[in-house]
Structure formats: structure tokens, C-alpha cells
Write a protein that holds these residues in place. Sequence first.
Motif, mmCIF file in Angstrom:
data_model
loop_
_atom_site.group_PDB
_atom_site.id
_atom_site.type_symbol
_atom_site.label_atom_id
_atom_site.label_comp_id
_atom_site.label_asym_id
_atom_site.label_seq_id
_atom_site.Cartn_x
_atom_site.Cartn_y
_atom_site.Cartn_z
ATOM 1 N N THR A 45 -1.314 -6.278 20.929
ATOM 2 C CA THR A 45 -1.122 -5.498 20.574
ATOM 3 C C THR A 45 -0.052 -4.214 20.562
ATOM 4 O O THR A 45 0.947 -4.077 19.494
ATOM 5 C CB THR A 45 -2.120 -4.307 19.988
ATOM 6 N N VAL A 46 0.528 -3.909 21.185
ATOM 7 C CA VAL A 46 1.098 -3.032 22.025
ATOM 8 C C VAL A 46 2.792 -4.070 21.967
ATOM 9 O O VAL A 46 4.061 -3.686 22.453
ATOM 10 C CB VAL A 46 1.358 -2.966 24.233
ATOM 11 N N THR A 47 2.536 -5.219 22.397
ATOM 12 C CA THR A 47 3.768 -6.390 22.341
ATOM 13 C C THR A 47 4.867 -5.865 20.799
ATOM 14 O O THR A 47 5.947 -6.365 20.561
ATOM 15 C CB THR A 47 3.458 -7.770 23.173
ATOM 16 N N ILE A 48 3.595 -6.418 20.102
ATOM 17 C CA ILE A 48 4.368 -6.586 18.674
ATOM 18 C C ILE A 48 4.605 -5.376 18.517
ATOM 19 O O ILE A 48 5.873 -5.018 17.796
ATOM 20 C CB ILE A 48 3.074 -7.067 17.822
ATOM 21 N N ILE A 49 3.823 -4.094 19.190
ATOM 22 C CA ILE A 49 4.443 -2.782 18.443
ATOM 23 C C ILE A 49 6.383 -2.288 19.178
ATOM 24 O O ILE A 49 7.173 -1.742 18.015
ATOM 25 C CB ILE A 49 3.762 -1.560 18.934
ATOM 26 N N TYR A 50 5.943 -2.704 19.816
ATOM 27 C CA TYR A 50 7.728 -2.540 21.016
ATOM 28 C C TYR A 50 8.248 -3.855 20.382
ATOM 29 O O TYR A 50 9.277 -3.518 20.909
ATOM 30 C CB TYR A 50 6.884 -2.559 22.412
ATOM 31 N N GLY A 51 7.416 -4.717 19.801
ATOM 32 C CA GLY A 51 8.877 -5.956 19.561
ATOM 33 C C GLY A 51 9.604 -5.347 18.264
ATOM 34 O O GLY A 51 10.866 -5.533 18.076
ATOM 35 N N VAL A 52 9.069 -4.932 17.257
ATOM 36 C CA VAL A 52 9.828 -4.479 16.004
ATOM 37 C C VAL A 52 9.340 -3.151 15.553
ATOM 38 O O VAL A 52 10.555 -2.360 14.979
ATOM 39 C CB VAL A 52 8.461 -4.400 15.254
ATOM 40 N N SER A 53 9.391 -2.436 17.292
ATOM 41 C CA SER A 53 10.100 -0.636 17.018
ATOM 42 C C SER A 53 10.573 0.029 17.946
ATOM 43 O O SER A 53 10.170 -1.333 19.780
ATOM 44 C CB SER A 53 9.361 0.432 15.982
ATOM 45 N N SER A 54 10.615 1.047 18.174
ATOM 46 C CA SER A 54 10.853 1.919 19.335
ATOM 47 C C SER A 54 9.620 1.928 20.120
ATOM 48 O O SER A 54 10.172 2.977 21.349
ATOM 49 C CB SER A 54 11.655 2.489 19.778
ATOM 50 N N GLY A 55 8.345 1.759 19.804
ATOM 51 C CA GLY A 55 6.660 2.171 20.383
ATOM 52 C C GLY A 55 6.842 3.934 20.245
ATOM 53 O O GLY A 55 7.237 4.602 18.350
ATOM 54 N N ILE A 56 6.119 4.068 21.084
ATOM 55 C CA ILE A 56 5.537 5.831 21.472
ATOM 56 C C ILE A 56 6.360 6.249 21.989
ATOM 57 O O ILE A 56 6.903 6.247 23.256
ATOM 58 C CB ILE A 56 4.408 5.513 21.842
ATOM 59 N N SER A 57 7.003 7.008 21.368
ATOM 60 C CA SER A 57 7.726 8.504 22.186
ATOM 61 C C SER A 57 6.671 8.376 23.666
ATOM 62 O O SER A 57 5.581 9.165 23.565
ATOM 63 C CB SER A 57 7.189 9.877 21.379
ATOM 64 N N GLY A 58 8.095 8.649 24.435
ATOM 65 C CA GLY A 58 7.976 8.933 25.644
ATOM 66 C C GLY A 58 6.506 7.677 26.458
ATOM 67 O O GLY A 58 6.992 8.264 28.027
ATOM 68 N N TRP A 59 6.742 6.800 26.012
ATOM 69 C CA TRP A 59 5.839 5.763 26.691
ATOM 70 C C TRP A 59 7.347 4.109 26.925
ATOM 71 O O TRP A 59 6.967 4.080 25.121
ATOM 72 C CB TRP A 59 4.355 5.672 26.044
ATOM 73 N N SER A 60 6.804 3.467 28.088
ATOM 74 C CA SER A 60 7.660 2.786 27.488
ATOM 75 C C SER A 60 6.347 1.699 27.918
ATOM 76 O O SER A 60 5.314 2.007 27.585
ATOM 77 C CB SER A 60 8.428 2.605 28.915
ATOM 78 N N TYR A 61 6.969 0.274 27.513
ATOM 79 C CA TYR A 61 6.240 -0.930 26.668
ATOM 80 C C TYR A 61 5.500 -1.205 28.510
ATOM 81 O O TYR A 61 4.239 -1.075 28.445
ATOM 82 C CB TYR A 61 6.959 -2.222 27.161
ATOM 83 N N TYR A 62 5.790 -1.003 29.405
ATOM 84 C CA TYR A 62 4.912 -1.077 30.662
ATOM 85 C C TYR A 62 3.730 -0.309 31.743
ATOM 86 O O TYR A 62 2.878 -0.092 31.490
ATOM 87 C CB TYR A 62 5.427 -1.527 32.270
ATOM 88 N N GLN A 63 4.826 0.962 30.794
ATOM 89 C CA GLN A 63 3.558 1.782 31.274
ATOM 90 C C GLN A 63 2.641 2.245 29.579
ATOM 91 O O GLN A 63 1.174 2.294 30.459
ATOM 92 C CB GLN A 63 3.994 3.666 30.256
ATOM 93 N N MET A 64 2.509 1.796 29.161
ATOM 94 C CA MET A 64 1.255 1.117 27.795
ATOM 95 C C MET A 64 0.790 0.542 28.650
ATOM 96 O O MET A 64 -0.489 -0.138 28.187
ATOM 97 C CB MET A 64 2.747 0.933 26.270
ATOM 98 N N LEU A 65 1.027 -0.534 28.740
ATOM 99 C CA LEU A 65 0.015 -1.965 28.940
ATOM 100 C C LEU A 65 -0.604 -1.162 30.460
ATOM 101 O O LEU A 65 -1.616 -1.589 30.497
ATOM 102 C CB LEU A 65 1.263 -2.579 29.798
ATOM 103 N N PHE A 66 0.102 -0.494 31.641
ATOM 104 C CA PHE A 66 -1.032 0.594 32.995
ATOM 105 C C PHE A 66 -2.197 0.981 31.787
ATOM 106 O O PHE A 66 -2.710 1.250 32.139
ATOM 107 C CB PHE A 66 0.162 1.492 33.137
#
Lengths: 261, 257
Positions: A45-66
Amino acid sequence: MGLKREIKFFITCQRYNWLSFLAYRMQAFVWLSLNALFILYGILTVTIIYGVSSGISGWSYYQMLFLIGTTGITVNAVWYLCNPNGLVRQLRSGKLDSTFLRPYSRLNIMLSASGNVDNSTTAISSLIMMAYAASKIGVDAAGMLLYAALMAAGISAFVLFVMALSVLAYLLIRGANFVNGVLNFMSSSSKYPLSIFGFAGQLIFTLLLPIGIASYYPAEFVLGRLSLSSAALVFVLALLVGAASYVLFHKFMKGYVGGGG
Amino acid sequence: MRVSLRQAFAYKLDFIFTLILGLLVSLVMIFVWYAVYANSGVSSIGGLSLNAMYVYFFMVNALSFITYNAAVAQTMQEDVQTGAVSTAMARPIGYNTNLFLNSLSVAIVGGLTVTLPMLLIAIVLSHTAVSPAALGLLLIEVLLSFAITTCIGYVIGTLSIYFVNIWGIINLTGFVYYFLGGSLAPLSLFPKWLANILMLLPSQLMMYTPAATLLGIIPMDEIIREIAVGAVWLAALVLFTLLWLRRISRRVVAVGG
């Protein structure tokens, strides 16, 4: 002495739970493998979100995985120790009545009898993912130690909260399928930053359904978003929630008059 | 049907709260995507507006109650474990027919109590214009998905003859369906190569294609193609299931007690 005996009883029950689970080896293997894969839901889910957008404000991809890894550890530790629906079914059918006569605390007996051992692999795969994300982010060891302490306090409080809620559900509606639903709902919600739910949502997931104190705030702390003093407040809050849940659990259990027929 | 309704409402409040929580899980994804759209500052991602994304997650949740038939495998497992399979096979109505009718009634109850109200809420709140053609196609997709998962349910259920306890396998099947069917995100947001593969699998009919049909986000020729893909899968699975059941019925030795 009493605590030692309680721990011994708990460990013996865990051993029994694992042996019962492994009685059907094929299904045990499938369950354990499948549960290890559940973490993929969050990753994809997070990979898709960060693949098609800039994600959630203030949270990087790896922070989301954490955060997903942290939530996975928390929720599955709770599932490992208690399955509300299973617990209420046992109370309803009177299966625990004879066990309650044994010289152990009711909380310990109920924790020992109702958990899902197969959730252990989900917790382990979540731990691996959390560690991987932490290595990518570059988290220091001292921070991780405090994070672990915060999580331990939060998980303990959360387990007690779920136990109290399960007994309340038994007393009021004789079913706890919805408590399992509440756990799933909290699991789904806390995989994402609580800030996206607004102030009211954050308050709900901190005080009313206290998953935040077990996963979100510890993750925020280690990611440098929460000061040490705020982390200390979260720790105190976890102790308060745990104590209140413990008192309520025993209060609700006084309403239990034996089940079955 | 009456039995399924009674079972569903045995603990009424528990049932109602569970339904409400099902709705709340959809709300989580709605909040997530709201945050994503707000942060990205765009009105559309992968051809989907924020409004369409909201409706998508509501629909996906609602549809899963009727497009995935887990009841066949679950009942078969219970029957094998308890030995009830021997008495069930001795009844005038065929065992497999009985299983199918039982699971169909579970799906109808789920459809009437959960799917229909949730779909109506999603359609009304989002002001989505649904054409009669889209409704017709949706019905075909739902029936195809139900039939496909029923066939797979029979095959999985018979594994209980070998392994006795197949909860893990049943859940693995469900996991694969949800994972590949579009419950995480619309399949159109997946990488192109992966989306192309997923659209060739029967799982796309479980959530993504029916929801996309109602939302009108995929063209008619693509919908027809996905239905055709589903029909081919169904034909192959029906053939395989019938052969498998004929072969496996010779191995049933009922015990239990």
C-alpha cells in the motif's frame, strides 16, 4: 514467589498452546507462513502511494515502513496474547470455569487461554521490516532502547485494555466479534500517521482506543518528532491506561457468574 | 436462507457493531488518500479523483461480502472434522448441492444486509450516476466472481480430507484474493506490468472490476474483456472442479463423533 508461579503457569500454557497448534503440521506451516506475509499489505500500500504521489506530508517512504513495522509488532503482540472473540466464546460456554478454580490470577488464566500463537510470525516479519527501515533512516541505539521501553509499556497497557473491553463485551452483549473488529480497525488505522485523522482522531487513538501509545508515539519518538519530555508523558499515560484497565478488568470480572449449561 | 439469517443475527448487537467497524475500515483508507491528495496538490491520481477514490474503497469493502465465497471450504472442513460429512452425504439432496445452496444463502444474506446498503450509501453520498448497463454488468461480474470462488472453495475444501484442518489454506486463499483483487488500491495504480498480469487473473473480478464498472472509470470494451477473462476461468475451473470432486469422493472415509 507468587509472580514466579504465575510466570511458570503462563509459560506452561504457552507450551501447550504451541503443541496444540502444531498438532496439524500442514495447517500450522501454512498459517505461520501466511501470517508472515501479512506485512506485505502495508508495504505494498505504501509503495503504491509513494509510487504515484509524493505521499503523506512530512513522512518519507522509510519512515512509513518504520511505522508499519512498529504497528505490526504491537498489534500482533496483542493478538498473540489475547483473542477477544475466542475468549468470550470460552466464557460463554463455561470452558474456563474449572480453570478459574486453579490458584492463579484470572487475568493470567485468560491470557494463557485465549491467544493466537500463529501471530508470532507476523510480529517477527514486522520486526524485521522495522529494523530494515530503521537502518535506512539511521536510528541511534539509545533511541531504539527508549523506543523499546515505550513500546513495552504501551503494549502492556493495550493488552490490559483489550482484556477489559472483551469482558465488558461479554457482560453487555455476550459476543466479542466486534472487539476483534476494533482491533483490526486500530491495526489498520495506526499503520498511518495519526495526524491524518485530525485532532479528534488523534485524541481517540490516544485515549479512547489507546493504540497510539503503543505504536505511533514510540515511532514518532525514535524518528525525532517527539521530545524526551513528551515521550515521558506517553510512558506515564501508558501506565495510567494500564492501571485503569487492570482495575476495570477485575471490576467487570465480578459480574461473571459462570457460563455454559 | 432462514438459517443463515438466524445465525447472522444470533448476537444482534455484535453483528451490528461488526458492520459499523467494517465501514470504519473503509474510512481509514479514505483519510489516507485524502492526506495523499492534499500533500500532492493534484486533483487526480491515476485518473481517479479524490471523490472516486472514496467511493472505490467503500465499494470494495461492500463487494467483498458477496464476491468471495469462503463458506464452501469452511463447511467442508467442519463436516470432515466432525464426521458430519457421512450423514450429509446420505441425505436425499446431494452434498455438493447442499453446500452450494448453503453458501449462496450466506452470500445473499451478506448482500442484503451489508453490500446493498453500503453500495447505496456510497452511490448516494458521492452523487455517482450509475447507468442500468453498469448495474447489469456489475451483476454479471459479481455472479462470475462468486461462481469462481465457489469452485475454488470446493477444491480447497476437499483438502481437509488429507489435512483435516485447513484454516490456514482457506485464509491463504482469502489473502491472495484480497491482495490481488484491488483491496489495497485500485489496480490501475499498480505498475503497468503488474496491473496487466493481475487483470488476467480471476481475482480482478472480486473487487476492482465491479467497483470500477460502477464508478465508470474503465471503458466498456475493457469491462467486456475482463468479464470474458472471468468466463474463461470459470469454464476451466468448473471442469477441473467436477473432475476433482469425482476423483476425491472415492477417498472420503468419515469418522468423527
